[in-house]
Design a protein around this motif. Structure first.
Motif, PDB file in Angstrom:
ATOM      1  N   LEU A   1       0.804  -1.219   0.000  1.00 22.99           N
ATOM      2  CA  LEU A   1       0.000   0.000   0.000  1.00 22.99           C
ATOM      3  C   LEU A   1       0.835   1.267   0.000  1.00 22.99           C
ATOM      4  CD1 LEU A   1      -2.717  -0.927   2.669  1.00 22.99           C
ATOM      5  CD2 LEU A   1      -2.922  -1.044   0.182  1.00 22.99           C
ATOM      6  N   VAL A   2       2.137   1.141   0.217  1.00 24.22           N
ATOM      7  CA  VAL A   2       2.969   2.310   0.495  1.00 24.22           C
ATOM      8  C   VAL A   2       4.022   2.513  -0.591  1.00 24.22           C
ATOM      9  CG1 VAL A   2       4.511   3.399   2.174  1.00 24.22           C
ATOM     10  CG2 VAL A   2       2.625   1.956   2.970  1.00 24.22           C
ATOM     11  N   LYS A   3       4.016   3.699  -1.187  1.00 27.52           N
ATOM     12  CA  LYS A   3       5.029   4.038  -2.183  1.00 27.52           C
ATOM     13  C   LYS A   3       6.238   4.700  -1.541  1.00 27.52           C
ATOM     14  CE  LYS A   3       5.655   5.810  -6.794  1.00 27.52           C
ATOM     15  NZ  LYS A   3       5.015   6.335  -8.017  1.00 27.52           N
ATOM     16  N   GLY A   4       6.023   5.418  -0.467  1.00 21.53           N
ATOM     17  CA  GLY A   4       7.106   6.083   0.236  1.00 21.53           C
ATOM     18  C   GLY A   4       6.587   6.687   1.519  1.00 21.53           C
ATOM     19  N   LEU A   5       7.510   7.026   2.421  1.00 21.21           N
ATOM     20  CA  LEU A   5       7.168   7.625   3.699  1.00 21.21           C
ATOM     21  C   LEU A   5       7.804   8.999   3.818  1.00 21.21           C
ATOM     22  CD1 LEU A   5       7.802   4.667   6.201  1.00 21.21           C
ATOM     23  CD2 LEU A   5       5.607   5.367   5.215  1.00 21.21           C
ATOM     24  N   VAL A   6       7.041   9.956   4.330  1.00 21.29           N
ATOM     25  CA  VAL A   6       7.574  11.247   4.748  1.00 21.29           C
ATOM     26  C   VAL A   6       7.260  11.376   6.236  1.00 21.29           C
ATOM     27  CG1 VAL A   6       7.465  13.751   4.505  1.00 21.29           C
ATOM     28  CG2 VAL A   6       7.312  12.295   2.476  1.00 21.29           C
ATOM     29  N   LEU A   7       8.295  11.356   7.054  1.00 23.46           N
ATOM     30  CA  LEU A   7       8.136  11.356   8.502  1.00 23.46           C
ATOM     31  C   LEU A   7       8.538  12.714   9.061  1.00 23.46           C
ATOM     32  CD1 LEU A   7       9.675   7.840   9.264  1.00 23.46           C
ATOM     33  CD2 LEU A   7       7.315   8.415   8.648  1.00 23.46           C
ATOM     34  N   LEU A   8       7.678  13.274   9.900  1.00 23.94           N
ATOM     35  CA  LEU A   8       7.861  14.611  10.453  1.00 23.94           C
ATOM     36  C   LEU A   8       8.080  14.508  11.957  1.00 23.94           C
ATOM     37  CD1 LEU A   8       4.774  16.150   8.618  1.00 23.94           C
ATOM     38  CD2 LEU A   8       7.145  16.096   7.795  1.00 23.94           C
ATOM     39  N   ALA A   9       9.318  14.790  12.406  1.00 26.23           N
ATOM     40  CA  ALA A   9       9.652  14.676  13.827  1.00 26.23           C
ATOM     41  C   ALA A   9       9.123  13.364  14.396  1.00 26.23           C
ATOM     42  CB  ALA A   9       9.103  15.872  14.600  1.00 26.23           C
ATOM     43  N   PRO A  10       9.454  12.228  13.765  1.00 28.23           N
ATOM     44  CA  PRO A  10       8.810  10.973  14.151  1.00 28.23           C
ATOM     45  C   PRO A  10       9.355  10.382  15.446  1.00 28.23           C
ATOM     46  CG  PRO A  10      10.495  10.545  12.518  1.00 28.23           C
ATOM     47  CD  PRO A  10      10.417  12.050  12.671  1.00 28.23           C
ATOM     48  N   VAL A  11       8.471   9.701  16.167  1.00 28.71           N
ATOM     49  CA  VAL A  11       8.866   8.829  17.273  1.00 28.71           C
ATOM     50  C   VAL A  11       9.093   7.450  16.655  1.00 28.71           C
ATOM     51  CG1 VAL A  11       8.188   7.881  19.501  1.00 28.71           C
ATOM     52  CG2 VAL A  11       7.433  10.163  18.846  1.00 28.71           C
ATOM     53  N   THR A  12      10.304   6.927  16.751  1.00 29.29           N
ATOM     54  CA  THR A  12      10.632   5.695  16.029  1.00 29.29           C
ATOM     55  C   THR A  12      11.131   4.556  16.913  1.00 29.29           C
ATOM     56  OG1 THR A  12      12.915   6.425  15.612  1.00 29.29           O
ATOM     57  CG2 THR A  12      11.251   7.042  13.975  1.00 29.29           C
ATOM     58  N   HIS A  13      11.695   4.884  18.081  1.00 30.94           N
ATOM     59  CA  HIS A  13      12.334   3.874  18.917  1.00 30.94           C
ATOM     60  C   HIS A  13      11.918   4.018  20.384  1.00 30.94           C
ATOM     61  CE1 HIS A  13      14.887   3.536  15.370  1.00 30.94           C
ATOM     62  NE2 HIS A  13      15.419   2.434  15.884  1.00 30.94           N
ATOM     63  N   ASP A  14      12.118   2.944  21.126  1.00 29.48           N
ATOM     64  CA  ASP A  14      11.926   3.011  22.567  1.00 29.48           C
ATOM     65  C   ASP A  14      12.975   3.955  23.166  1.00 29.48           C
ATOM     66  OD1 ASP A  14      13.662   0.904  21.617  1.00 29.48           O
ATOM     67  OD2 ASP A  14      14.006   0.389  23.711  1.00 29.48           O
ATOM     68  N   TRP A  15      12.590   4.686  24.184  1.00 29.72           N
ATOM     69  CA  TRP A  15      13.470   5.706  24.758  1.00 29.72           C
ATOM     70  C   TRP A  15      13.596   5.602  26.271  1.00 29.72           C
ATOM     71  CZ3 TRP A  15       8.508   6.172  23.249  1.00 29.72           C
ATOM     72  CH2 TRP A  15       7.599   6.735  24.150  1.00 29.72           C
ATOM     73  N   GLY A  16      13.087   4.512  26.839  1.00 32.42           N
ATOM     74  CA  GLY A  16      13.189   4.331  28.274  1.00 32.42           C
ATOM     75  C   GLY A  16      11.970   4.792  29.049  1.00 32.42           C
ATOM     76  N   GLY A  17      11.021   5.388  28.329  1.00 38.23           N
ATOM     77  CA  GLY A  17       9.759   5.757  28.969  1.00 38.23           C
ATOM     78  C   GLY A  17       9.779   7.032  29.774  1.00 38.23           C
ATOM     79  N   GLU A  18      10.940   7.694  29.872  1.00 37.36           N
ATOM     80  CA  GLU A  18      10.971   8.916  30.667  1.00 37.36           C
ATOM     81  C   GLU A  18      10.183  10.016  29.969  1.00 37.36           C
ATOM     82  OE1 GLU A  18      14.633   9.292  27.962  1.00 37.36           O
ATOM     83  OE2 GLU A  18      13.542   7.711  29.022  1.00 37.36           O
ATOM     84  N   GLY A  19       9.720  10.962  30.769  1.00 36.09           N
ATOM     85  CA  GLY A  19       8.991  12.087  30.199  1.00 36.09           C
ATOM     86  C   GLY A  19       7.492  11.885  30.126  1.00 36.09           C
ATOM     87  N   HIS A  20       6.989  10.755  30.637  1.00 38.92           N
ATOM     88  CA  HIS A  20       5.540  10.551  30.628  1.00 38.92           C
ATOM     89  C   HIS A  20       4.863  11.575  31.539  1.00 38.92           C
ATOM     90  CE1 HIS A  20       4.932   7.141  28.108  1.00 38.92           C
ATOM     91  NE2 HIS A  20       5.664   6.323  28.825  1.00 38.92           N
ATOM     92  N   ALA A  21       3.863  12.231  31.032  1.00 36.08           N
ATOM     93  CA  ALA A  21       3.106  13.180  31.847  1.00 36.08           C
ATOM     94  C   ALA A  21       2.298  12.422  32.899  1.00 36.08           C
ATOM     95  CB  ALA A  21       2.184  14.010  30.961  1.00 36.08           C
ATOM     96  N   TRP A  22       2.247  12.964  34.105  1.00 36.11           N
ATOM     97  CA  TRP A  22       1.564  12.287  35.209  1.00 36.11           C
ATOM     98  C   TRP A  22       0.098  12.024  34.897  1.00 36.11           C
ATOM     99  CZ3 TRP A  22      -2.654  14.582  37.382  1.00 36.11           C
ATOM    100  CH2 TRP A  22      -2.831  15.960  37.139  1.00 36.11           C
TER     101      TRP A  22
ATOM    102  N   LYS B   1      17.627   9.961  19.882  1.00 33.42           N
ATOM    103  CA  LYS B   1      17.055   8.689  20.338  1.00 33.42           C
ATOM    104  C   LYS B   1      16.085   8.096  19.318  1.00 33.42           C
ATOM    105  CE  LYS B   1      17.430   9.708  25.277  1.00 33.42           C
ATOM    106  NZ  LYS B   1      16.698   9.815  26.572  1.00 33.42           N
ATOM    107  N   HIS B   2      15.797   8.837  18.265  1.00 27.65           N
ATOM    108  CA  HIS B   2      14.802   8.377  17.301  1.00 27.65           C
ATOM    109  C   HIS B   2      15.350   8.416  15.879  1.00 27.65           C
ATOM    110  CE1 HIS B   2      11.639   8.083  20.345  1.00 27.65           C
ATOM    111  NE2 HIS B   2      12.210   9.142  20.888  1.00 27.65           N
ATOM    112  N   THR B   3      15.354   9.570  15.245  1.00 27.04           N
ATOM    113  CA  THR B   3      15.752   9.619  13.829  1.00 27.04           C
ATOM    114  C   THR B   3      17.190   9.171  13.617  1.00 27.04           C
ATOM    115  OG1 THR B   3      16.235  11.986  14.111  1.00 27.04           O
ATOM    116  CG2 THR B   3      14.092  11.395  13.217  1.00 27.04           C
ATOM    117  N   ALA B   4      18.081   9.495  14.534  1.00 31.22           N
ATOM    118  CA  ALA B   4      19.478   9.068  14.369  1.00 31.22           C
ATOM    119  C   ALA B   4      19.598   7.549  14.418  1.00 31.22           C
ATOM    120  CB  ALA B   4      20.345   9.704  15.449  1.00 31.22           C
ATOM    121  N   ARG B   5      18.822   6.913  15.264  1.00 28.54           N
ATOM    122  CA  ARG B   5      18.853   5.450  15.353  1.00 28.54           C
ATOM    123  C   ARG B   5      18.199   4.806  14.130  1.00 28.54           C
ATOM    124  NH1 ARG B   5      16.264   4.401  21.104  1.00 28.54           N
ATOM    125  NH2 ARG B   5      16.746   2.197  20.665  1.00 28.54           N
ATOM    126  N   LEU B   6      17.140   5.455  13.623  1.00 30.27           N
ATOM    127  CA  LEU B   6      16.502   4.925  12.419  1.00 30.27           C
ATOM    128  C   LEU B   6      17.484   4.939  11.250  1.00 30.27           C
ATOM    129  CD1 LEU B   6      13.850   3.947  11.052  1.00 30.27           C
ATOM    130  CD2 LEU B   6      13.364   6.363  10.541  1.00 30.27           C
TER     131      LEU B   6
END
Length: 313
Positions: free
Chosen positions: A146-167, A268-273
């Motif tokens: 279904l996909v010809k190509g992807l354009v990703l905008l500031a994407p979340v791509t990888h696990d990051w340890g879960g820090e930063g979750h809002a209470w 933690k995301h785009t660089a790892r991708l």
């Protein structure tokens, strides 16, 4: 016999429920389901469209958002050349939420159903912002046909340890207290979020009228707020598994990443991708988490390039 405290809490809960019901009614009038509903597995996906002809482009929004994010940013730049499909993710905007919708696999399956129905036999350029980037990647993994190509905008791509979750996401996602907690959200959430929008765009300026133009108020309906909280709470775990598959990706990928993004950490995301698969990484040196606003023309050009590309990589 009910204690005075129990009576007080019950009264506050009833008052909050009435207020949240009034809020939901008001926000639906301001931002109605003006698109079409696509049935996917018995659950309706709400899709806004721009453009009547041309190759399909599917746009997937991020957390705390809905399809209106793109109606006044990217869609007007593309509607003369493409058929732009902007889908509310499950439980967001005006889309229903199937069982297991907090998982990326189910979210991607709902988006695949939109393409199967509205663009049968065609391959789309899929655009994903933030959380929507994770869904777009999963769509390309599970349904590359279904996909010809992807354009990703500031994407979340990888696990990051879960820090930063809002209470508040912890409380809202709780099966025990989440329903009651979310009834209070319409009373306090809109003003706080509207006041803090600038931080998402920083260092770029937030566009005037962003909150209303993007229909952010839809987030604070109790059911939508809980859906968003559940999505965010399991995302780290979901990406830990999904990212193991990125070597399977077979479509061209363009990524726009703001170097001063404070919502996610690009390293933690785009660089790892980029280490796992071949991507065209466009680093924006003075940009935050919303590159499709300040850099809309560049994003639109990237979509055009992928749409005209003859083959997958």
């Amino acid at each position: 016999m009910l204690t005075a405290t129990a009576i007080t809490l019950a009264g506050l809960g009833a008052a909050a429920g009435l207020a949240s019901g009034a809020y939901t009614s008001r926000i639906h009038k301001a931002h109605p389901a003006s698109g079409q509903r696509v049935d996917v597995g018995g659950y309706g996906v709400h899709v806004l469209e721009a453009g009547k002809a041309g190759p399909p482009v599917l746009m997937i929004h991020g957390a705390s958002a809905n399809a209106r994010e793109f109606t006044w940013t990217l869609a007007p730049r593309l509607e003369q050349e493409f058929r732009v499909l902007m889908a509310d993710r499950p439980g967001h905007g005006h889309s229903r939420r199937p069982p297991g919708a907090e998982t990326l696999g189910v979210q991607a399956a709902q988006m695949a159903g939109v393409l199967d129905t509205l663009a049968p036999g065609e391959r789309a350029v899929v655009v994903g912002h933030s959380f929507g980037g994770a869904v777009a990647l999963r769509l390309a993994l599970d349904r590359p046909d279904l996909v010809k190509g992807l354009v990703l905008l500031a994407p979340v791509t990888h696990d990051w340890g879960g820090e930063g979750h809002a209470w508040y996401n912890r409380f809202a996602s709780s099966r025990l207290i989440g329903p009651a907690f979310s009834q209070v959200v319409p009373l306090v959430g809109p003003a706080q979020v509207e006041a803090g929008i600038g931080g998402v765009f920083d260092p770029s300026p937030a566009p005037e009228g962003y909150y209303d133009k993007s229909g952010i108020g839809l987030l604070f309906r109790p059911a939508a707020f809980r859906a968003n909280a559940r999505d965010v709470r399991v995302l780290d775990r979901e990406l830990g598994e999904q990212s193991k598959r990125y070597g399977e990706l077979s479509v061209p990928i363009t990524v726009f990443s703001g170097s001063k993004d404070t919502v996610i950490t690009p390293a933690k995301h785009t660089a790892r991708l980029k280490k796992q698969t071949d991507i065209d990484l466009i680093i924006l040196p003075e940009e935050g988490h919303m590159p499709h606003h300040q850099h809309g023309p560049d994003v639109a050009d990237a979509i055009r390039r992928l749409a005209s590309s003859p083959e997958t990589r």
